[in-house]
Design an enzyme around this catalytic site. Structure first.
Site: not given
Ligand SMILES: NC(=O)c1ccc[n+]([C@@H]2O[C@H](COP(=O)([O-])OP(=O)(O)OC[C@H]3O[C@@H](n4cnc5c(N)ncnc54)[C@H](O)[C@@H]3O)[C@@H](O)[C@H]2O)c1
Length: 524
Positions: A121, A142, A154, A192
């Site tokens: 991540s 991800h 992702e 994120n």
């Protein structure tokens, strides 16, 4: 479109690996789960099998599907067992050296066409691939926690990733029933990264004492429609984990001011308040719930034919006019009420050369500035609310030393009449939710301008990956891009910090008159 891989290897049988293995097995692949720690491997496998059975009991999938998936799921105690894999997904601890080493070992075992996907991540996919023979087959996949249930993945190309490898990753995620978005290999990828201000701006509001943390959370839930406020979320993720992520963004970007870690988070960690896992973070966790239930908003109604004048071009003004009329007010724009004495006035950025807004107590929309900046030495109160108001349960109010009792009572009475619970907070442009959302939209606009992802993927990613009630860019289109830009400009003016500089993409759209849904287009 590539075919979904028939044999999938999963490296690491922890939180993520176990869930990914479960999802891949349900998708019909033969799955080989590897972990060098035999207890971790046993536990991961047992968890995946138990969750398959639980899903069947709750009707998510059938008992046959669960049993077939469990049959396809096997332990691979030795790496050599991964030889038949078409795709290997790595979910080992977050260390660049470790991930490079694992992939290098696996590369010596599997066929050349086998795709190597990392679930990192925070590390660079490009950097991981650089240490691996055949970096073109390394991609990012991800997943979100819990990976078996969260429907977003992702897919992240590294600098060398081949189109074929990306297609295999997309097909594998698609077969697992995931929605796939494409994100660039930058700090935090797409989701994120766009979510950075959700916590960081909340911490700034706390630092400036605009509102206590419980109130910030309540406003974000009630006025924003989020399931959890930023401080509850930080406690859940781990305050220490969040601080580490903030540090990594800050370091990788060489000091981007928007991403500066919060001293409050650092102090909270220093005090050992790490969140739920240590029974204390911002909240204290023990028996019972960590917070009270949110209050139920008032019933709308009670305008009783009184005159309320609502001025300004902002979308929020149009929505307030409508809600006021529904609540029984005689709701009018300033030009239709000249010479009359209103019971209450709402100034949502009315033009200075328009009809004067006076003759009654006032509330001013704190979008183009704080109340102190917009009504120096005046008697008004400030308010802020974000469209769509129909989906909002609370409004924020603020008062200054000069605010009159009539304005305070008038604002409480008016907003209660349109069914909104009032939260009194400190003064700042955009108050609490407006400021957090303006910064989230700004971050998304920077990401868009920098090609981190496209507008549709940004919105989809935030909804599906993080449970946002609506994507930030579609939300901005509903609010009005000029409203968002006004809050950012006001913050920039008031704080003189680069942190609040508006993204070029946002400025350009506003300059071109693309202000959102009301003008037929904005980000979308
Ligand atoms: N937890 C999350 O919310 C989340 C979300 C998205 C991505 N990630 C990423 O997923 C990865 C794994 O995270 P996690 O939360 O599942 O961690 P975890 O600690 O639960 O699991 C990691 C597992 O990897 C095993 N492991 C150690 N060395 C290994 C090796 N050489 N080869 C294979 N396995 C090895 C460990 O024994 C452990 O079982 C990390 O890169 C993390 O950044 C985590």
């Amino acid at each position: 479109m590539a075919e979904a891989p028939a044999v999938v290897g999963v490296l690491g049988a922890g939180t993520m690996g176990s869930g990914i293995a479960q999802a891949a097995a349900l998708a019909g692949a033969r799955v080989l789960l590897h972990d060098p720690a035999s207890e971790a491997l046993d536990r991961g496998l047992a968890t995946a099998r138990a969750n398959l059975e639980r899903g069947a009991r709750s009707g998510r999938w059938s008992a046959e599907e669960s049993a077939a998936a469990a049959q396809r799921l096997d332990a691979a105690p030795e790496l050599g067992a991964l030889a038949p894999c078409d795709l290997v997904i790595e979910a080992a601890p977050e260390s660049l050296e470790l991930k490079q080493e694992i992939f290098s070992q696996v590369a010596g075992v599997v066929a050349e066409r086998c795709v190597l996907a990392t679930n990192t991540s925070s590390l660079s996919v490009t950097a991981i691939a650089a240490g691996v023979p055949g970096p073109e087959r390394v991609v990012g996949m991800h997943f979100f926690n819990p990976p078996a249930l969260m429907v977003l993945v992702e897919v992240v190309p590294g600098a060398e990733s081949s189109d074929e490898a990306l297609a295999v990753a997309q097909a594998a995620a698609g077969a697992m029933g995931k929605e796939v978005i494409l994100a660039a290999d930058v700090e935090g990828f797409l989701v994120n990264r766009c979510n950075r201000p959700f916590g960081l701006e909340a911490l700034r509001l706390l630092e400036e004492r605009v509102a206590p943390f419980e109130q910030i959370d309540r406003i974000v839930r009630m006025a924003g429609g989020f399931r959890m406020g930023p401080f509850e979320l930080m406690d859940l993720v781990g305050v220490d984990v969040g601080l580490e992520i903030a540090r990594s963004f800050w370091e990788q970007s060489f000091g981007e001011p928007r991403w500066r870690p919060s001293p409050i988070a650092a102090r909270t960690v220093a005090a050992g308040r790490l969140g739920r896992k240590s029974s204390r973070g911002y909240y204290t966790y023990g028996e019972g719930r960590h917070r009270p239930d949110d209050p139920v908003g008032p019933e709308s109604g009670g305008g009783d034919g009184r005159l309320v004048v609502i001025g300004g071009e902002a979308t929020v003004a149009a929505e307030l006019l409508e809600l006021a009329a529904e609540a029984g007010w005689d709701a009018r724009e300033p030009e239709d009420a000249e010479g009359e004495v209103p019971a209450f006035i709402l100034d949502c950025g009315a033009a200075l050369d328009g009809p004067a807004l006076q003759g009654g107590p006032q509330a001013i929309l704190c979008a183009t500035g704080s109340l102190a900046a917009l009504d120096p030495a005046g008697s008004a109160v400030g308010f802020h609310a974000l469209p769509p108001l129909a989906e909002t349960a609370a409004v924020e109010l603020t008062r200054g030393p000069g605010s009159s009792g009539a304005a305070v009572r008038g604002a409480e009475d008016f907003f209660a009449s349109i069914g909104l619970h009032a939260e009194w907070v400190g003064d700042a442009p955009g108050l609490v939710l407006g400021r957090i959302v303006a910064q989230v939209v700004n971050e998304a606009a920077f990401a868009l301008g920098e090609g981190v992802g496209d507008a549709a993927d940004i919105d989809k990613g935030m909804r599906l990956g993080l449970g946002y009630p609506r994507g930030p860019l579609e939300w901005a289109d509903a609010i009005g891009l000029d409203h968002i830009l006004a809050v950012l400009e006001a913050l920039n003016d008031e704080y003189r910090e680069e942190r609040y500089r508006a993204a070029p993409e946002l400025r350009r759209l506003v300059a071109a008159g693309r202000l959102g849904a009301a003008t037929g287009g904005g980000f979308h």
